[in-house]
Design a protein around this motif. Sequence first.
Motif, PDB file in Angstrom:
ATOM      1  N   ARG A   1     -11.153   1.069   7.184  1.00 28.34           N
ATOM      2  CA  ARG A   1     -10.872  -0.032   6.252  1.00 28.34           C
ATOM      3  C   ARG A   1     -10.642   0.490   4.839  1.00 28.34           C
ATOM      4  N   HIS A   2      -9.976   1.634   4.751  1.00 36.08           N
ATOM      5  CA  HIS A   2      -9.659   2.174   3.434  1.00 36.08           C
ATOM      6  C   HIS A   2      -8.157   2.245   3.232  1.00 36.08           C
ATOM      7  N   ALA A   3      -7.660   1.507   2.241  1.00 36.54           N
ATOM      8  CA  ALA A   3      -6.235   1.545   1.915  1.00 36.54           C
ATOM      9  C   ALA A   3      -6.081   1.802   0.422  1.00 36.54           C
ATOM     10  N   THR A   4      -4.964   2.384   0.041  1.00 37.86           N
ATOM     11  CA  THR A   4      -4.679   2.602  -1.385  1.00 37.86           C
ATOM     12  C   THR A   4      -3.594   1.623  -1.815  1.00 37.86           C
ATOM     13  N   PHE A   5      -3.912   0.790  -2.789  1.00 37.92           N
ATOM     14  CA  PHE A   5      -3.004  -0.283  -3.181  1.00 37.92           C
ATOM     15  C   PHE A   5      -1.918   0.223  -4.120  1.00 37.92           C
TER      16      PHE A   5
ATOM     17  N   THR B   1      -4.342  17.041   3.221  1.00 40.09           N
ATOM     18  CA  THR B   1      -4.976  16.502   2.011  1.00 40.09           C
ATOM     19  C   THR B   1      -3.965  15.662   1.243  1.00 40.09           C
ATOM     20  N   ARG B   2      -4.405  14.493   0.827  1.00 37.91           N
ATOM     21  CA  ARG B   2      -3.620  13.623  -0.052  1.00 37.91           C
ATOM     22  C   ARG B   2      -4.556  13.177  -1.166  1.00 37.91           C
ATOM     23  N   SER B   3      -3.965  12.748  -2.291  1.00 39.99           N
ATOM     24  CA  SER B   3      -4.778  12.373  -3.458  1.00 39.99           C
ATOM     25  C   SER B   3      -5.899  11.418  -3.106  1.00 39.99           C
ATOM     26  N   SER B   4      -5.577  10.450  -2.259  1.00 41.15           N
ATOM     27  CA  SER B   4      -6.533   9.382  -1.998  1.00 41.15           C
ATOM     28  C   SER B   4      -7.313   9.585  -0.707  1.00 41.15           C
ATOM     29  N   HIS B   5      -7.083  10.709  -0.050  1.00 38.60           N
ATOM     30  CA  HIS B   5      -7.749  10.959   1.226  1.00 38.60           C
ATOM     31  C   HIS B   5      -9.204  11.341   0.946  1.00 38.60           C
ATOM     32  N   HIS B   6     -10.151  10.603   1.505  1.00 42.56           N
ATOM     33  CA  HIS B   6     -11.577  10.867   1.280  1.00 42.56           C
ATOM     34  C   HIS B   6     -11.935  10.811  -0.206  1.00 42.56           C
TER      35      HIS B   6
ATOM     36  N   GLY C   1       4.607   6.393   4.007  1.00 33.86           N
ATOM     37  CA  GLY C   1       4.520   6.911   5.376  1.00 33.86           C
ATOM     38  C   GLY C   1       3.438   7.964   5.496  1.00 33.86           C
ATOM     39  N   CYS C   2       2.262   7.671   4.966  1.00 32.10           N
ATOM     40  CA  CYS C   2       1.196   8.680   4.915  1.00 32.10           C
ATOM     41  C   CYS C   2       0.715   9.074   6.316  1.00 32.10           C
ATOM     42  N   PRO C   3       0.571  10.376   6.557  1.00 34.07           N
ATOM     43  CA  PRO C   3       0.138  10.823   7.882  1.00 34.07           C
ATOM     44  C   PRO C   3      -1.322  10.481   8.204  1.00 34.07           C
ATOM     45  N   ASN C   4      -2.080  10.076   7.189  1.00 28.34           N
ATOM     46  CA  ASN C   4      -3.507   9.796   7.424  1.00 28.34           C
ATOM     47  C   ASN C   4      -3.796   8.313   7.655  1.00 28.34           C
ATOM     48  N   LEU C   5      -2.742   7.521   7.793  1.00 27.93           N
ATOM     49  CA  LEU C   5      -2.945   6.073   7.838  1.00 27.93           C
ATOM     50  C   LEU C   5      -3.907   5.637   8.954  1.00 27.93           C
ATOM     51  N   ALA C   6      -3.756   6.204  10.138  1.00 21.20           N
ATOM     52  CA  ALA C   6      -4.627   5.772  11.245  1.00 21.20           C
ATOM     53  C   ALA C   6      -6.083   6.026  10.908  1.00 21.20           C
ATOM     54  N   GLU C   7      -6.346   7.205  10.376  1.00 23.26           N
ATOM     55  CA  GLU C   7      -7.732   7.552  10.042  1.00 23.26           C
ATOM     56  C   GLU C   7      -8.280   6.638   8.943  1.00 23.26           C
ATOM     57  N   CYS C   8      -7.513   6.512   7.860  1.00 24.99           N
ATOM     58  CA  CYS C   8      -8.023   5.738   6.717  1.00 24.99           C
ATOM     59  C   CYS C   8      -8.183   4.256   7.059  1.00 24.99           C
ATOM     60  N   TRP C   9      -7.167   3.691   7.680  1.00 24.18           N
ATOM     61  CA  TRP C   9      -7.229   2.260   7.949  1.00 24.18           C
ATOM     62  C   TRP C   9      -8.282   1.932   8.985  1.00 24.18           C
TER      63      TRP C   9
ATOM     64  N   THR D   1       0.860  -1.193   0.000  1.00 24.78           N
ATOM     65  CA  THR D   1       0.000   0.000   0.000  1.00 24.78           C
ATOM     66  C   THR D   1       0.890   1.234   0.000  1.00 24.78           C
ATOM     67  N   VAL D   2       0.385   2.277  -0.642  1.00 24.13           N
ATOM     68  CA  VAL D   2       1.140   3.528  -0.613  1.00 24.13           C
ATOM     69  C   VAL D   2       1.001   4.164   0.769  1.00 24.13           C
ATOM     70  N   CYS D   3      -0.040   3.803   1.479  1.00 28.24           N
ATOM     71  CA  CYS D   3      -0.242   4.309   2.842  1.00 28.24           C
ATOM     72  C   CYS D   3       0.996   4.002   3.693  1.00 28.24           C
ATOM     73  N   GLU D   4       1.494   2.772   3.581  1.00 29.55           N
ATOM     74  CA  GLU D   4       2.654   2.371   4.375  1.00 29.55           C
ATOM     75  C   GLU D   4       3.955   2.805   3.714  1.00 29.55           C
TER      76      GLU D   4
HETATM   77  S1  SF4 Z   1      -4.646   9.303   2.525  1.00 29.08           S
HETATM   78 FE1  SF4 Z   1      -4.413   7.714   0.956  1.00 29.08          FE
HETATM   79  S2  SF4 Z   1      -2.298   7.003   1.155  1.00 29.08           S
HETATM   80 FE2  SF4 Z   1      -2.840   8.116   3.038  1.00 29.08          FE
HETATM   81  S3  SF4 Z   1      -3.534   6.506   4.436  1.00 29.08           S
HETATM   82 FE3  SF4 Z   1      -5.338   7.365   3.406  1.00 29.08          FE
HETATM   83  S4  SF4 Z   1      -5.658   5.981   1.674  1.00 29.08           S
HETATM   84 FE4  SF4 Z   1      -3.579   5.634   2.383  1.00 29.08          FE
END
Ligand code: SF4
Length: 318
Positions: free
Chosen positions: A70-74, A291-296, A59-67, A53-56
């Motif tokens: 149950r939302h991850a970006t592959f 804000t990140r591309s895949s956030h929300h 080192g995305c700062p939003n990982l705790a919130e997204c995961w 995942t690009v989350c890991e």
């Molecule tokens: S913002 Fe995107 S890259 Fe970051 S944790 Fe959320 S889904 Fe993963």
Amino acid sequence: MATIYSNAPRHPEKAHRTATDILPRPSWIRVRAAGADVREATQEVVRAYGLSTVCEEAGCPNLAECWSKRHATFLVMGDICTRGCGFCNVRTGVPAALDGTEPERVAAAVRDLKLTHAVITSVDRDDLPDGGALHIASVVRAVRAASPVATIEVLTPDFLKKPGALEIVVDACPDVFNHNIETVPRFYPSIRPGARYFHSIRLLQAVKERSPHMVTKSGLMVGFGETRDEMIQVMDDLRTADVDFLTIGQYLQPTPQHAAVVEYVRPEMFEAYASLARGKGFAMVSASPLTRSSHHAGEDFERLRAARSGARASVIDS
Ligand code: SF4
């Protein structure tokens, strides 16, 4: 996902660089730590199917919130990139051969996570004749088959010098085609040395020309020392390419060898950029420090789709 050189330095191309002190983060950038319980369910699925995942990796700062949702970006085509962008924390090196089982594994993970909007990105694969376009298209088709109701967003490389690659991905019919412009043209030699600014603009325009109803999206990071005028120029260039959706977020320096953060842009400035972008005609704008591309991405796409179908008059977010 197996790597060839698992003991190799993560960023060999940056090893010679002088380390810079990482500017301490201001109060408005608060990153929630990801507790094991929060990550567990998403992590289980990601690991079960051997996915990256690009989350890991980033080192995305939003990982705790997204995961926790149950939302991850592959991150497909392995976890080793052939480029060495100045901002990026994904490992650089010689990638492994493509794994033909990956499309089905991603599709199974999307199904198990019950994602309503799947975001798929990849490393750059300049070593492949098509830049990995056929593989990305296979992932899109596999996800579509396994989760017919889910919408699909691809965040692609630039496919520089890979004629026909873009068309292969567009013809797989993702709902959203995202390609990040990342920064203003002045910083391309240091931040995206393997890319060309106008090629990326042209790529986004070409998506729209081939599939006029496909939503196109691009993202910018701020904090490298760019000026307001330079940001406005990029917005204008993206609108010229008919890009629908713009994201703007703060660059965070992953290690002392990466490009330095020159400035932590204040939240008011993000609001000002969002306002400027709305005025330029983007159908959707998301701009904030985290804000990140895949956030929300799923919620934003739903709102954009609703607005397009006339359910809402305005879909501006900041
Ligand atoms: S913002 Fe995107 S890259 Fe970051 S944790 Fe959320 S889904 Fe993963």
